[in-house]
Design an enzyme around this catalytic site. Structure first.
Site, PDB file in Angstrom:
ATOM      1  N   LYS A 286      68.292  27.218   7.948  1.00 53.54           N
ATOM      2  CA  LYS A 286      67.486  28.439   7.807  1.00 53.54           C
ATOM      3  C   LYS A 286      65.968  28.227   7.821  1.00 53.54           C
ATOM      4  CE  LYS A 286      70.671  31.507   7.650  1.00 53.54           C
ATOM      5  NZ  LYS A 286      71.150  31.267   9.019  1.00 53.54           N
TER       6      LYS A 286
ATOM      7  N   PRO B 234      68.356  22.176   4.077  1.00 51.61           N
ATOM      8  CA  PRO B 234      68.697  22.446   5.482  1.00 51.61           C
ATOM      9  C   PRO B 234      70.174  22.781   5.739  1.00 51.61           C
ATOM     10  CG  PRO B 234      68.242  20.104   5.136  1.00 51.61           C
ATOM     11  CD  PRO B 234      67.955  20.774   3.841  1.00 51.61           C
TER      12      PRO B 234
ATOM     13  N   TYR C 198      75.162  32.848   8.608  1.00 51.90           N
ATOM     14  CA  TYR C 198      74.798  31.695   9.440  1.00 51.90           C
ATOM     15  C   TYR C 198      74.099  32.151  10.730  1.00 51.90           C
ATOM     16  CZ  TYR C 198      74.971  26.951  11.196  1.00 51.90           C
ATOM     17  OH  TYR C 198      74.615  25.701  11.642  1.00 51.90           O
TER      18      TYR C 198
ATOM     19  N   HIS D  96      76.136  28.340  20.544  1.00 48.63           N
ATOM     20  CA  HIS D  96      77.291  27.966  19.726  1.00 48.63           C
ATOM     21  C   HIS D  96      77.934  29.220  19.147  1.00 48.63           C
ATOM     22  CE1 HIS D  96      76.597  23.416  18.844  1.00 48.63           C
ATOM     23  NE2 HIS D  96      76.530  23.707  20.130  1.00 48.63           N
TER      24      HIS D  96
ATOM     25  N   TYR E  36      80.393  20.373   9.584  1.00 53.43           N
ATOM     26  CA  TYR E  36      79.919  20.247   8.198  1.00 53.43           C
ATOM     27  C   TYR E  36      81.052  19.601   7.408  1.00 53.43           C
ATOM     28  CZ  TYR E  36      75.961  23.378   9.059  1.00 53.43           C
ATOM     29  OH  TYR E  36      74.797  23.935   9.519  1.00 53.43           O
TER      30      TYR E  36
HETATM   31  C1  LIG Z   1      61.720  16.273   7.432  1.00 54.06           C
HETATM   32  C2  LIG Z   1      62.163  17.700   7.686  1.00 54.06           C
HETATM   33  C3  LIG Z   1      63.387  17.957   8.285  1.00 54.06           C
HETATM   34  C4  LIG Z   1      63.806  19.259   8.495  1.00 54.06           C
HETATM   35  N1  LIG Z   1      65.036  19.498   9.061  1.00 54.06           N
HETATM   36  C5  LIG Z   1      65.447  20.764   9.221  1.00 54.06           C
HETATM   37  C6  LIG Z   1      66.700  21.048   9.765  1.00 54.06           C
HETATM   38  O1  LIG Z   1      67.460  20.132  10.103  1.00 54.06           O
HETATM   39  N2  LIG Z   1      67.078  22.347   9.886  1.00 54.06           N
HETATM   40  C7  LIG Z   1      66.251  23.384   9.502  1.00 54.06           C
HETATM   41  O2  LIG Z   1      66.604  24.546   9.648  1.00 54.06           O
HETATM   42  N3  LIG Z   1      65.044  23.135   9.015  1.00 54.06           N
HETATM   43  C8  LIG Z   1      64.629  21.870   8.861  1.00 54.06           C
HETATM   44  N4  LIG Z   1      63.423  21.636   8.336  1.00 54.06           N
HETATM   45  C9  LIG Z   1      62.598  22.785   8.023  1.00 54.06           C
HETATM   46  C10 LIG Z   1      61.844  23.294   9.253  1.00 54.06           C
HETATM   47  O3  LIG Z   1      61.426  22.228  10.038  1.00 54.06           O
HETATM   48  C11 LIG Z   1      60.677  24.097   8.724  1.00 54.06           C
HETATM   49  O4  LIG Z   1      61.201  25.194   8.016  1.00 54.06           O
HETATM   50  C12 LIG Z   1      59.727  24.589   9.809  1.00 54.06           C
HETATM   51  O5  LIG Z   1      59.027  23.506  10.357  1.00 54.06           O
HETATM   52  C13 LIG Z   1      58.742  25.597   9.243  1.00 54.06           C
HETATM   53  O6  LIG Z   1      57.702  25.822  10.137  1.00 54.06           O
HETATM   54  P1  LIG Z   1      56.242  26.101   9.606  1.00 54.06           P
HETATM   55  O7  LIG Z   1      55.422  26.307  10.832  1.00 54.06           O
HETATM   56  O8  LIG Z   1      56.284  27.138   8.560  1.00 54.06           O
HETATM   57  O9  LIG Z   1      55.799  24.773   8.841  1.00 54.06           O
HETATM   58  P2  LIG Z   1      55.509  23.314   9.417  1.00 54.06           P
HETATM   59  O10 LIG Z   1      56.412  22.993  10.532  1.00 54.06           O
HETATM   60  O11 LIG Z   1      55.479  22.417   8.226  1.00 54.06           O
HETATM   61  O12 LIG Z   1      54.047  23.421  10.022  1.00 54.06           O
HETATM   62  C14 LIG Z   1      52.912  23.496   9.195  1.00 54.06           C
HETATM   63  C15 LIG Z   1      51.737  22.889   9.941  1.00 54.06           C
HETATM   64  O13 LIG Z   1      50.564  23.014   9.153  1.00 54.06           O
HETATM   65  C16 LIG Z   1      49.826  21.818   9.217  1.00 54.06           C
HETATM   66  N5  LIG Z   1      49.000  21.737   8.017  1.00 54.06           N
HETATM   67  C17 LIG Z   1      49.356  21.397   6.768  1.00 54.06           C
HETATM   68  N6  LIG Z   1      48.311  21.455   5.939  1.00 54.06           N
HETATM   69  C18 LIG Z   1      47.256  21.842   6.679  1.00 54.06           C
HETATM   70  C19 LIG Z   1      45.890  22.068   6.379  1.00 54.06           C
HETATM   71  N7  LIG Z   1      45.412  21.904   5.144  1.00 54.06           N
HETATM   72  N8  LIG Z   1      45.081  22.450   7.372  1.00 54.06           N
HETATM   73  C20 LIG Z   1      45.555  22.633   8.623  1.00 54.06           C
HETATM   74  N9  LIG Z   1      46.842  22.417   8.967  1.00 54.06           N
HETATM   75  C21 LIG Z   1      47.668  22.038   8.003  1.00 54.06           C
HETATM   76  C22 LIG Z   1      50.879  20.729   9.306  1.00 54.06           C
HETATM   77  O14 LIG Z   1      50.373  19.541   9.873  1.00 54.06           O
HETATM   78  C23 LIG Z   1      51.920  21.400  10.195  1.00 54.06           C
HETATM   79  O15 LIG Z   1      51.724  21.118  11.559  1.00 54.06           O
HETATM   80  C24 LIG Z   1      62.984  20.332   8.114  1.00 54.06           C
HETATM   81  C25 LIG Z   1      61.751  20.079   7.518  1.00 54.06           C
HETATM   82  C26 LIG Z   1      61.340  18.790   7.287  1.00 54.06           C
HETATM   83  C27 LIG Z   1      60.008  18.543   6.612  1.00 54.06           C
END
Ligand SMILES: Cc1cc2nc3c(=O)[nH]c(=O)nc-3n(C[C@H](O)[C@H](O)[C@H](O)COP(=O)(O)OP(=O)(O)OC[C@H]3O[C@@H](n4cnc5c(N)ncnc54)[C@H](O)[C@@H]3O)c2cc1C
Length: 392
Positions: free
Chosen positions: A299, A295, A387, A75, A203
């Site tokens: 980011k 969101p 962005y 995009h 948006y």
């Molecule tokens: C509902 C939702 C919608 C979103 N939509 C957007 C969006 O549209 N645009 C955007 O930019 N971002 C969005 N985000 C944010 C984005 O998805 C996250 O920033 C991203 O997933 C971060 O990745 P991560 O690996 O740090 O965390 P996560 O993806 O949360 O992964 C963490 C992992 O750790 C595991 N875990 C947790 N606790 C434990 C434990 N005690 N022991 C072992 N494992 C554990 C969890 O099961 C999970 O699989 C959204 C987030 C959510 C929750």
């Protein structure tokens, strides 16, 4: 008790944990990933969809970019709509950069496949994970898996376990500082197997609340509505959702919107959150474990990627060059970028949403800011630069 040994124990098999594991293992550093959920559960989560070019480069470097390259959609701009009018922010012309639309679910799947191909050690459905000794030279992680107590002895622990994980709270309260803003509304998201209403994201700021038209691919659309925090998914039939979305979009988009049955529908609360520091002894926080953004600026996933970039560099420097500068600087380096992305996400949220306590003055400020953005190339450049993602 069954004890295994690894160099880096990674807690959390989301995008941050998997990407870190993949980058380290490709350079000969041993890791074990502990994930609380089943793989199917992790892969069913519908989340982010827009990747900055820095994240795209890192995914390629990890050797998992082939499908993203084929199926991702570049995009070069985005649309901002307000009061039935719209204008385009041209990322390419203003900054020379772009973003890639590729779903987090797809990326996570690619990462699991790549880890499997390298016989990566990922333990699913682990329970009672606890981090010990990271303030000493005897770091280890204890957990329960398949009904038995286990232990991993390690050099370092990467806390990639998201906002509700246990890693952050391992840091003593006397050391940890938390900064938070909770927004008085949520986003109701709907995924549908319909063609997106526009080639680029829209948006939309509207008197009834914010709306976003996003997508995952040419046949899969993701739409969002700002809704009160008290609302539940059950209150929103697909018909109601589509009706409300049409009201909030400029007429031209509303007329061409293709609707269909929802594949998934969920409400996510909006929050800004940062934990400092992101390193305590041999423990590093990475991704949502350390910070959350609303969101609006796309980011969340991208910040997880930039943390992984800094942390993987730091660990490679430690193991391959016996140099700990990257480790010592990790928290400050990552946080400097995190705070800038927090600022951008907060400012986009403030610009485009209706707040319950907004005064007439506040509304005029919002309107003036949108008009300024429409008329000023300098303002558009600042938005575009943030962005597409600030440099790592
Ligand atoms: C509902 C939702 C919608 C979103 N939509 C957007 C969006 O549209 N645009 C955007 O930019 N971002 C969005 N985000 C944010 C984005 O998805 C996250 O920033 C991203 O997933 C971060 O990745 P991560 O690996 O740090 O965390 P996560 O993806 O949360 O992964 C963490 C992992 O750790 C595991 N875990 C947790 N606790 C434990 C434990 N005690 N022991 C072992 N494992 C554990 C969890 O099961 C999970 O699989 C959204 C987030 C959510 C929750």
């Amino acid at each position: 008790m069954n004890t295994i040994r690894t160099q880096v124990a990674i807690i959390g098999g989301g995008p941050a944990g998997l990407l870190l594991s993949q980058l380290l293992e490709r350079k000969g550093i041993d890791t074990v990933v502990l994930e609380r959920r089943s793989r199917d559960y992790v892969l069913a989560r519908i989340r982010a969809g827009v990747l900055e070019s820095g994240a795209v480069d890192l995914i390629r470097e990890a050797g998992v970019g082939a499908r993203m390259q084929r199926e991702g959609i570049v995009h070069d701009g985005t649309f901002i709509a307000a009061s039935n009018r719209g204008f385009r922010i041209d990322f390419r012309q203003l900054t020379g950069g772009s973003v890639m639309v590729y779903g987090q679910t797809e990326l996570t799947q690619d990462l699991y496949q790549a880890r499997d191909a390298m016989n990566g050690k990922i333990l699913h459905e682990v329970d009672e994970v606890r981090i010990h000794g990271v303030d000493s030279d005897a770091a280890h992680v204890s957990f329960r898996w398949q009904g038995r107590e286990r232990r991993i002895a390690c050099d370092y622990v990467a806390g990639c376990d998201g906002f509700h994980g246990i890693s952050r709270n391992t840091i003593p309260a006397s050391v940890l500082r938390e900064f938070e803003r909770v927004y008085p509304f949520g986003w109701l998201g709907l995924l549908s197997a319909t063609p997106p209403v526009s080639d680029e994201l829209i948006y939309a700021s509207h008197a009834r609340g914010f709306a976003l038209c996003s997508m995952r691919n040419p046949a899969l659309s993701r739409y969002y509505l700002q809704v009160p925090l008290q609302d539940s998914v059950e209150q929103w039939s697909d018909e109601l959702f589509w009706e409300e979305l049409r009201r909030r979009l400029p007429a031209a988009a509303a007329e061409t919107l293709v609707t269909g049955e929802s594949v998934e529908k969920s409400i996510a609360p909006l929050r800004s959150f940062v934990a400092e520091p992101m390193r305590w002894g041999r423990l590093f926080l990475c991704g949502d474990a350390a910070h959350i953004v609303p969101p609006t600026g796309a980011k969340g996933l991208n910040l997880a990627a930039s943390d992984v970039y800094y942390l993987s560099r730091a660990l490679l420097q430690h193991y391959h060059e016996q140099d700990d500068h990257g480790i010592d600087d990790y928290s400050a380096t990552a946080l400097s970028r995190v705070w800038k992305a927090e600022r951008f996400s907060w400012s986009m949220t403030r610009l485009l949403h209706r707040f319950p306590d907004q005064s007439d003055f506040d509304l005029r400020m919002q309107q003036a800011e949108l008009e300024y953005l429409e008329s000023s190339l300098a303002a558009q450049t600042a938005l575009a630069e943030n962005y597409i993602g600030l440099p790592y």
